[in-house]
Write a protein that holds these residues in place. Structure first.
Motif, mmCIF file in Angstrom:
data_model
loop_
_atom_site.group_PDB
_atom_site.id
_atom_site.type_symbol
_atom_site.label_atom_id
_atom_site.label_comp_id
_atom_site.label_asym_id
_atom_site.label_seq_id
_atom_site.Cartn_x
_atom_site.Cartn_y
_atom_site.Cartn_z
ATOM 1 N N GLN A 52 71.210 -55.280 14.506
ATOM 2 C CA GLN A 52 70.463 -54.058 14.791
ATOM 3 C C GLN A 52 69.095 -54.360 15.388
ATOM 4 O OE1 GLN A 52 70.275 -52.014 11.053
ATOM 5 N NE2 GLN A 52 72.455 -51.494 11.023
ATOM 6 N N HIS A 53 68.675 -55.624 15.333
ATOM 7 C CA HIS A 53 67.383 -56.006 15.892
ATOM 8 C C HIS A 53 67.460 -56.339 17.382
ATOM 9 C CE1 HIS A 53 65.331 -56.037 12.020
ATOM 10 N NE2 HIS A 53 66.400 -56.631 11.520
ATOM 11 N N PHE A 54 68.672 -56.443 17.940
ATOM 12 C CA PHE A 54 68.820 -56.606 19.381
ATOM 13 C C PHE A 54 68.628 -55.252 20.064
ATOM 14 C CE2 PHE A 54 71.820 -60.400 18.573
ATOM 15 C CZ PHE A 54 70.790 -61.308 18.783
ATOM 16 N N PRO A 55 68.358 -55.235 21.373
ATOM 17 C CA PRO A 55 68.205 -53.959 22.076
ATOM 18 C C PRO A 55 69.453 -53.092 21.934
ATOM 19 C CG PRO A 55 67.478 -55.771 23.458
ATOM 20 C CD PRO A 55 68.138 -56.393 22.273
ATOM 21 N N PRO A 56 69.281 -51.772 21.887
ATOM 22 C CA PRO A 56 70.425 -50.858 21.734
ATOM 23 C C PRO A 56 71.150 -50.671 23.061
ATOM 24 C CG PRO A 56 68.407 -49.602 21.885
ATOM 25 C CD PRO A 56 67.995 -51.048 21.891
ATOM 26 N N GLN A 57 71.930 -51.670 23.460
ATOM 27 C CA GLN A 57 72.589 -51.592 24.758
ATOM 28 C C GLN A 57 73.833 -52.464 24.788
ATOM 29 O OE1 GLN A 57 69.115 -53.466 26.842
ATOM 30 N NE2 GLN A 57 70.684 -54.696 27.860
ATOM 31 N N VAL A 58 74.645 -52.232 25.804
ATOM 32 C CA VAL A 58 75.797 -53.079 26.075
ATOM 33 C C VAL A 58 75.649 -53.640 27.478
ATOM 34 C CG1 VAL A 58 77.359 -51.807 24.549
ATOM 35 C CG2 VAL A 58 77.202 -51.167 26.970
ATOM 36 N N SER A 59 76.218 -54.818 27.719
ATOM 37 C CA SER A 59 76.304 -55.362 29.066
ATOM 38 C C SER A 59 77.651 -54.956 29.651
ATOM 39 C CB SER A 59 76.161 -56.883 29.050
ATOM 40 O OG SER A 59 77.175 -57.480 28.259
ATOM 41 N N ILE A 60 77.728 -54.926 30.978
ATOM 42 C CA ILE A 60 78.954 -54.506 31.651
ATOM 43 C C ILE A 60 79.422 -55.620 32.567
ATOM 44 C CG2 ILE A 60 80.046 -52.768 33.114
ATOM 45 C CD1 ILE A 60 79.029 -51.675 30.460
ATOM 46 N N ASP A 61 80.686 -56.034 32.430
ATOM 47 C CA ASP A 61 81.284 -57.065 33.272
ATOM 48 C C ASP A 61 82.627 -56.557 33.779
ATOM 49 O OD1 ASP A 61 81.996 -59.352 34.569
ATOM 50 O OD2 ASP A 61 82.339 -60.560 32.769
ATOM 51 N N ASP A 62 82.705 -56.313 35.090
ATOM 52 C CA ASP A 62 83.925 -55.762 35.693
ATOM 53 C C ASP A 62 84.375 -54.490 34.987
ATOM 54 O OD1 ASP A 62 84.105 -57.725 37.633
ATOM 55 O OD2 ASP A 62 85.285 -59.069 36.352
ATOM 56 N N GLY A 63 83.402 -53.671 34.625
ATOM 57 C CA GLY A 63 83.707 -52.396 34.003
ATOM 58 C C GLY A 63 83.869 -52.449 32.499
ATOM 59 N N GLU A 64 83.945 -53.658 31.923
ATOM 60 C CA GLU A 64 84.124 -53.780 30.478
ATOM 61 C C GLU A 64 82.770 -53.941 29.795
ATOM 62 O OE1 GLU A 64 86.913 -56.684 29.209
ATOM 63 O OE2 GLU A 64 88.453 -56.093 30.652
ATOM 64 N N SER A 65 82.607 -53.272 28.672
ATOM 65 C CA SER A 65 81.335 -53.309 27.953
ATOM 66 C C SER A 65 81.375 -54.339 26.831
ATOM 67 C CB SER A 65 81.025 -51.933 27.360
ATOM 68 O OG SER A 65 82.021 -51.571 26.403
ATOM 69 N N GLU A 66 80.185 -54.883 26.529
ATOM 70 C CA GLU A 66 80.063 -55.831 25.424
ATOM 71 C C GLU A 66 78.731 -55.596 24.731
ATOM 72 O OE1 GLU A 66 79.474 -60.579 24.920
ATOM 73 O OE2 GLU A 66 81.222 -59.938 26.096
ATOM 74 N N LEU A 67 78.771 -55.407 23.432
ATOM 75 C CA LEU A 67 77.569 -55.144 22.653
ATOM 76 C C LEU A 67 76.639 -56.357 22.686
ATOM 77 C CD1 LEU A 67 76.160 -53.144 20.690
ATOM 78 C CD2 LEU A 67 77.407 -54.282 18.820
ATOM 79 N N ALA A 68 75.325 -56.101 22.712
ATOM 80 C CA ALA A 68 74.335 -57.172 22.727
ATOM 81 C C ALA A 68 74.582 -58.136 21.570
ATOM 82 C CB ALA A 68 72.929 -56.580 22.623
#
Length: 252
Positions: A52-68
């Motif tokens: 919960q201490h990481f930024p509230p975001q996901v990264s996107i790779d070829d349309g797929e999301s991944e939680l920080a």
């Protein structure tokens, strides 16, 4: 989701592994160095930390999301030295998070039998440079002597303000938990992503730990950045008004 969640992806047997940390920081030096290790050496992702201490975001790779997250990779080098390499796209966003995240990192390191820790990072010079020295800090005098033998420099009152974030706390908290820890900091302007500084840090780490890695792709990136530097220097030379450092403030 809890404050921290550690996902187990694999459980390889490692022999006397060394923890190498390379999270984002000044010039992305540590992150570049850690990622280069993983690109050049065969590694296996073994743990992933969500928080919960990481930024509230996901990264996107070829349309797929991944939680920080941050990831540990197990690396077995040809020279026989096992590594546990930590990298990721984020550090914690708050002071408490830095402390608690570092404790979780050390928990994982302990589980794998790590006794020595190397935090990698950059120290800003505030100006473009050509020769890249590596500064150091360590938890005990014997470790300082090892680093000095590898041409790591120790300068009074540098880095100014000490070492912040996970890299600093790996030394501070690591010492309290009987880890032998050091931080290797490559000089960097602080204005640009710096592959040359990352290579300088990795060259020292090679000697200290005992492994070899090819620098070809990192050198290619360095040439690309040198072209950026040349353009900056041209801008400085052509600037009609204002000191050069005012222009450089806007370089990301």
């Amino acid at each position: 989701m809890d404050e921290f969640e550690i996902e187990t992806l694999a459980d390889p047997e490692l022999t006397d592994p060394v923890l190498v940390e390379g999270l984002p920081g000044v010039g992305h030096v540590g992150k570049l160095a850690a990622e280069h290790l993983l690109e050049e050496l065969d590694g296996e992702e073994v743990r992933r930390i969500y928080s919960q201490h990481f930024p509230p975001q996901v990264s996107i790779d070829d349309g797929e999301s991944e939680l920080a997250s941050a990831s540990f990779h197990a690396v077995k080098t040809e020279q026989g030295q096992d590594l546990l390499v930590l990298t990721g796209d984020h550090q914690a966003q708050d002071n408490q998070g830095h402390y608690r995240l570092t404790d979780r990192i050390l928990d994982v390191a302990e589980d794998f039998g790590v006794e020595r820790v190397f935090a990698l990072g950059g120290v800003p010079t505030g100006e473009l440079i050509e020769e890249y020295d590596v500064l150091g800090a360590a938890t005990d005098e014997a470790f300082v002597e090892d680093l000095e033998a590898a041409d790591v420099e120790f300068r009074e009152d540098e880095p100014a303000g000490g070492i912040v974030g996970v890299s600093g706390l790996l030394l501070g908290l690591g010492e309290r938990r009987d880890f032998q820890a050091a931080c290797l900091m490559g000089e960097t302007s602080g204005y640009l992503v710096d592959p040359k500084s990352a290579q300088a840090v990795l060259t020292v780490l090679e000697e200290l730990v005992g492994f070899e890695v090819d620098f070809g792709s990192l050198e290619d990136r360095a040439e690309e950045m040198e072209e950026v530097v040349r353009k900056i220097q041209e801008m400085e030379g052509n600037a009609a008004a204002g000191p050069a450092d005012e222009d450089l403030r806007y370089i990301g």
